[in-house]
Design a protein around this motif. Sequence first.
Motif, PDB file in Angstrom:
ATOM      1  N   TYR A  66       3.661  -0.227   9.035  1.00 37.31           N
ATOM      2  CA  TYR A  66       3.249   1.123   9.108  1.00 37.31           C
ATOM      3  C   TYR A  66       2.504   0.988  10.391  1.00 37.31           C
ATOM      4  O   TYR A  66       1.479  -0.089  10.502  1.00 37.31           O
ATOM      5  CB  TYR A  66       2.323   1.503   7.947  1.00 37.31           C
ATOM      6  N   ALA A  67       2.334   1.585  11.382  1.00 34.26           N
ATOM      7  CA  ALA A  67       1.607   1.868  12.156  1.00 34.26           C
ATOM      8  C   ALA A  67       1.215   3.305  12.759  1.00 34.26           C
ATOM      9  O   ALA A  67       1.877   4.076  12.178  1.00 34.26           O
ATOM     10  CB  ALA A  67       2.099   1.222  13.533  1.00 34.26           C
ATOM     11  N   GLU A  68       0.354   3.547  13.506  1.00 33.43           N
ATOM     12  CA  GLU A  68      -0.041   4.880  13.999  1.00 33.43           C
ATOM     13  C   GLU A  68       0.995   5.800  14.554  1.00 33.43           C
ATOM     14  O   GLU A  68       1.129   6.993  14.167  1.00 33.43           O
ATOM     15  CB  GLU A  68      -1.118   5.041  14.851  1.00 33.43           C
ATOM     16  N   ASP A  69       1.847   5.118  15.287  1.00 37.33           N
ATOM     17  CA  ASP A  69       3.147   5.831  15.641  1.00 37.33           C
ATOM     18  C   ASP A  69       3.857   6.558  14.372  1.00 37.33           C
ATOM     19  O   ASP A  69       4.630   7.549  14.703  1.00 37.33           O
ATOM     20  CB  ASP A  69       3.856   5.024  16.781  1.00 37.33           C
ATOM     21  N   GLU A  75       4.765  13.437  10.740  1.00 35.05           N
ATOM     22  CA  GLU A  75       4.398  14.768  10.916  1.00 35.05           C
ATOM     23  C   GLU A  75       5.502  15.686  11.696  1.00 35.05           C
ATOM     24  O   GLU A  75       5.372  16.817  11.007  1.00 35.05           O
ATOM     25  CB  GLU A  75       3.000  14.653  11.924  1.00 35.05           C
ATOM     26  N   ASN A  99       3.078   3.475   1.131  1.00 36.50           N
ATOM     27  CA  ASN A  99       3.246   2.141   2.268  1.00 36.50           C
ATOM     28  C   ASN A  99       4.530   1.533   1.825  1.00 36.50           C
ATOM     29  O   ASN A  99       4.478   0.221   2.177  1.00 36.50           O
ATOM     30  CB  ASN A  99       1.858   1.565   2.193  1.00 36.50           C
ATOM     31  N   GLU A 116       2.804   7.648  11.737  1.00 35.74           N
ATOM     32  CA  GLU A 116       2.203   8.943  11.356  1.00 35.74           C
ATOM     33  C   GLU A 116       2.594  10.258  12.249  1.00 35.74           C
ATOM     34  O   GLU A 116       2.978  11.259  11.431  1.00 35.74           O
ATOM     35  CB  GLU A 116       0.835   8.703  11.216  1.00 35.74           C
ATOM     36  N   ILE A 117       2.709   9.983  13.279  1.00 38.35           N
ATOM     37  CA  ILE A 117       3.204  10.939  14.483  1.00 38.35           C
ATOM     38  C   ILE A 117       4.403  11.418  13.928  1.00 38.35           C
ATOM     39  O   ILE A 117       4.912  12.701  13.996  1.00 38.35           O
ATOM     40  CB  ILE A 117       2.898  10.499  15.836  1.00 38.35           C
TER      41      ILE A 117
END
Length: 120
Positions: free
Chosen positions: A91-94, A100, A50, A96-97
Amino acid sequence: MTVKECYEKMGADYDSVMGRLRKDERVQKFLLKFLNDKSYELLCSSMEANDMNEAFRAAHTIKGVCQNLSLDPLYESASVLAERLRDGQEYAEDVEILVEQVKKDYTRTIECISELAGSV
């Protein structure tokens, strides 16, 4: 596999890199060096820890190397990720996308370059 075939398989811009480096041998030399670049490993470990500042540096390095070698798919995904991580944004969910997509593009790029290396 030729350098041009490698670029076609990656979806990268062969004409652009040839405009800069001018010879297949020179392009191949730098592609093979990319196999040993540690920026992707740094990106992954920084994301796990992180550490968004270090992840930004890694994504920015990948972006720059890929821009110089005209590795367009990986350049584009690393560029989007680097901009998202700029200034240590949390860090946010976007994220991670975006990570990936970089992983997918990196894997494809490395597989193609490794195939080129195997035919040398």
